[in-house]
Design an enzyme around this catalytic site. Structure first.
Site, short mmCIF file in Angstrom:
data_model
loop_
_atom_site.label_atom_id
_atom_site.label_comp_id
_atom_site.label_asym_id
_atom_site.label_seq_id
_atom_site.Cartn_x
_atom_site.Cartn_y
_atom_site.Cartn_z
N HIS A 315 33.09 -130.51 -26.21
CA HIS A 315 34.03 -130.01 -27.22
C HIS A 315 33.46 -130.33 -28.59
O HIS A 315 32.85 -131.38 -28.77
CB HIS A 315 35.40 -130.69 -27.04
CG HIS A 315 36.49 -129.98 -27.76
ND1 HIS A 315 36.75 -130.18 -29.10
CD2 HIS A 315 37.36 -129.03 -27.34
CE1 HIS A 315 37.74 -129.39 -29.46
NE2 HIS A 315 38.13 -128.68 -28.42
N ASP A 372 39.99 -126.74 -20.60
CA ASP A 372 39.73 -125.58 -19.75
C ASP A 372 39.28 -125.97 -18.35
O ASP A 372 39.43 -125.21 -17.40
CB ASP A 372 38.69 -124.66 -20.40
CG ASP A 372 39.26 -123.98 -21.62
OD1 ASP A 372 40.43 -123.58 -21.56
OD2 ASP A 372 38.56 -123.87 -22.63
N1 ACO Z 1 26.80 -128.38 -20.37
C1 ACO Z 1 25.58 -128.87 -20.60
N2 ACO Z 1 25.14 -129.30 -21.82
C2 ACO Z 1 26.00 -129.16 -22.84
C3 ACO Z 1 27.30 -128.65 -22.68
C4 ACO Z 1 27.70 -128.24 -21.39
N3 ACO Z 1 28.92 -127.77 -21.17
N4 ACO Z 1 27.95 -128.63 -23.88
C5 ACO Z 1 27.08 -129.11 -24.77
N5 ACO Z 1 25.90 -129.46 -24.16
C6 ACO Z 1 24.73 -130.11 -24.79
C7 ACO Z 1 23.94 -129.13 -25.64
O1 ACO Z 1 22.93 -128.48 -24.91
C8 ACO Z 1 23.41 -130.04 -26.72
O2 ACO Z 1 22.32 -130.77 -26.14
P1 ACO Z 1 21.05 -131.22 -27.03
O3 ACO Z 1 21.62 -132.17 -28.06
O4 ACO Z 1 20.11 -131.85 -26.08
O5 ACO Z 1 20.53 -129.96 -27.68
C9 ACO Z 1 24.54 -131.06 -26.95
O6 ACO Z 1 25.24 -131.11 -25.70
C10 ACO Z 1 25.51 -130.66 -28.08
O7 ACO Z 1 26.00 -129.33 -27.82
P2 ACO Z 1 26.42 -128.28 -28.92
O8 ACO Z 1 26.36 -126.91 -28.35
O9 ACO Z 1 25.64 -128.54 -30.18
O10 ACO Z 1 27.92 -128.70 -29.21
P3 ACO Z 1 29.02 -127.82 -29.94
O11 ACO Z 1 30.01 -128.78 -30.51
O12 ACO Z 1 28.41 -126.83 -30.87
O13 ACO Z 1 29.67 -126.97 -28.73
C11 ACO Z 1 31.06 -126.30 -26.93
C12 ACO Z 1 30.88 -127.27 -28.12
C13 ACO Z 1 30.89 -124.85 -27.39
C14 ACO Z 1 32.50 -126.46 -26.41
C15 ACO Z 1 30.03 -126.66 -25.82
O14 ACO Z 1 30.21 -127.99 -25.40
C16 ACO Z 1 30.10 -125.70 -24.62
O15 ACO Z 1 29.49 -124.63 -24.65
N6 ACO Z 1 30.86 -126.08 -23.52
C17 ACO Z 1 31.03 -125.22 -22.38
C18 ACO Z 1 32.08 -124.13 -22.66
C19 ACO Z 1 33.48 -124.70 -22.70
O16 ACO Z 1 33.92 -125.45 -21.85
N7 ACO Z 1 34.24 -124.27 -23.74
C20 ACO Z 1 35.64 -124.64 -23.92
C21 ACO Z 1 35.80 -125.55 -25.10
S1 ACO Z 1 37.49 -126.12 -25.23
C22 ACO Z 1 38.30 -124.80 -25.93
O17 ACO Z 1 37.76 -123.97 -26.62
C23 ACO Z 1 39.70 -124.71 -25.71
#
Ligand code: ACO
Length: 426
Positions: A315, A372
């Site tokens: 998140h 979610d």
């Molecule tokens: N699985 C694996 N790795 C992940 C995940 C994941 N679900 N989420 C983040 N990471 C990793 C990234 O690859 C990144 O790694 P790095 O530092 O080695 O490059 C690090 O964690 C940070 O991730 P970001 O994408 O920079 O984080 P951001 O805050 O931009 O994204 C998000 C948040 C979009 C929710 C992301 O965690 C994601 O895509 N999750 C999966 C989709 C999801 O569950 N969305 C629902 C969110 S809740 C809602 O909207 C109600």
């Protein structure tokens, strides 16, 4: 010491001083509104990771502590403890209703749940098997043609009606969108039923509505299902300046009709990085297929050369725990007992959760199950079709969108949302 921050341009020693604003809670904010005028430069913040885009009194989140409050109330003291409609009242009016006000509000929402007959004809134009999110977004946009009177913000009655109507009609629109997608006739709202029961009824009932069995093959609606879904609506009700709410505010800042702004929120919510994740969680659990396959999918999620992400994890704001997910986990365990659920999907979900929570990759990055992850699993347990997961998020979030829109249009400092850019083209 002055409550200011001085920025120094190290290229020439120019100094710029800006005031620091303090809210009631949360990080202080540097007021850089005159930065461009002062310096001729822009600030750069793709994805708004450090930008407060507005002032708000509705919802507070502390992502480090895993805290979520609406109008000062902790989410754990609202979900399952007050009805979803009372929480809507709280968000819109700033206080929980008295028992009498609660009854009046409930009654008004019931009476506004019907759709103009013209709206029903719009459904006929959509192809069968259209995703309900697409038909809901289009229908909400079309609502602006039925309620096209220019909204006089000073007219208290018109303003309240504009907000309540959209909350009341959203379950009807969502249920009709679903029925249209499977080609069964629409069911009208039943004013004798409370909001959440009415939604389940409109989605599931056979026309006539008296049969014990439903179009989904399961038994008539159980109170435990109504209570669970009501808590789910509350847990989705608002979440400060998330992507869909920011879309609503951006559209609202142009002076567009509020329902057009809400339809933009629906579009933003559909994406798999936002509300669309609850549907993708289930797709992913089905793909994993067996508890034995969990380790290989965890390895895939950790592989930086593989775009695969664990849906329902991570998140932007919560880096320790998502308090909404914790409430849902409690609900999931309770439902498992009360509905005597024995689902392979639940076992795979539990194995994914256990493996990720003890893995350093997820721990180091603060990746925990989000709302979610559990909502998808619970909605499956409630036999809600997967394409209705994100629409259920829409129903819950509508009150947040319209309340944030209200705050925006009543805020004298509101300006049209118009960011700048770092141009690197030809
Ligand atoms: N699985 C694996 N790795 C992940 C995940 C994941 N679900 N989420 C983040 N990471 C990793 C990234 O690859 C990144 O790694 P790095 O530092 O080695 O490059 C690090 O964690 C940070 O991730 P970001 O994408 O920079 O984080 P951001 O805050 O931009 O994204 C998000 C948040 C979009 C929710 C992301 O965690 C994601 O895509 N999750 C999966 C989709 C999801 O569950 N969305 C629902 C969110 S809740 C809602 O909207 C109600």
């Amino acid at each position: 010491m002055a409550n200011t921050m001085t920025l120094v341009d190290n290229r020439n020693g120019d100094k710029y001083e800006y005031g620091i604003l303090s809210g009631t809670r949360g990080p202080d904010v540097v007021d850089i509104r005159s930065f461009y005028k002062d310096s001729g430069m822009f600030t750069y913040d793709p994805g708004y990771t450090s930008t407060a885009s507005c002032e708000s009194k509705i919802t507070f989140i502390d992502g480090e502590k895993g805290e979520l409050r609406h109008r000062g109330y902790a989410i754990a003291d609202l979900a399952g403890k007050h009805s979803y409609l009372d929480v809507c009242y709280l968000l819109m009016r700033g206080k929980l209703p008295t028992p009498e006000a609660s009854k009046d509000f409930d009654l008004e929402i019931r009476h506004r749940s019907f759709l103009h007959e013209g709206i029903l004809k719009i459904f006929d134009a959509f192809p069968s098997h259209a995703h309900p999110m697409a038909t809901i977004g289009s229908t909400v946009m079309a609502l602006s043609t039925f309620y096209k009177e220019h909204l006089n913000l000073k007219n208290e009655v018109q303003f309240k009606e504009m907000r309540r109507r959209i909350v009341a009609k959203m379950p009807t629109i969502a249920a009709m969108a679903y029925r249209n997608s499977i080609g069964v006739p629409a069911i009208y709202p039943d004013v004798d039923k409370y909001f959440t029961e009415n939604f389940l009824y409109m989605m599931r009932a056979y026309p006539g509505g008296k049969l014990k069995r439903t179009i989904m093959g399961n038994e008539e609606i159980k109170q435990v299902e109504v209570d669970a879904l009501d808590a789910i609506f509350t847990l989705h009700a608002d979440h400060e300046q998330n992507a869909s709410t920011t879309s609503v505010r951006n559209i609202g800042s142009t002076g567009a009709h509020p329902y057009v702004a809400v339809s933009a929120g629906i579009g933003a919510l559909w994406g798999p990085a936002h509300g669309g994740a609850n549907e993708k969680v289930i797709d992913q659990l089905k793909l994993i297929g067996d508890v034995a396959n969990v380790p290989s999918y965890i390895a895939k999620a950790k592989d930086r050369n593989d775009p695969f992400r664990l849906m329902g994890f991570g998140h932007r704001v919560y880096k320790n725990r998502d308090p909404r997910a914790e409430s849902l986990k409690g609900l999931q365990d309770q439902l498992r007992e009360e509905l005597n659920l024995d689902s392979k999907l639940l076992d795979i979900a539990a194995a994914v959760e256990e493996a990720a929570l003890k893995d350093d990759y997820f721990k180091d990055r603060g990746l925990y199950p989000n709302i979610d992850f559990y909502s998808g699993v619970i909605l499956t347990a409630l036999k809600i079709p997967v394409e209705m997961f994100t629409p259920i998020f829409v129903i819950g979030r509508t009150v947040g969108w319209i309340t944030q829109w209200s705050e925006l249009v009543q805020d004298p400092t509101t300006k049209i949302a118009r960011p700048r850019q770092l141009y690197t083209g030809k």
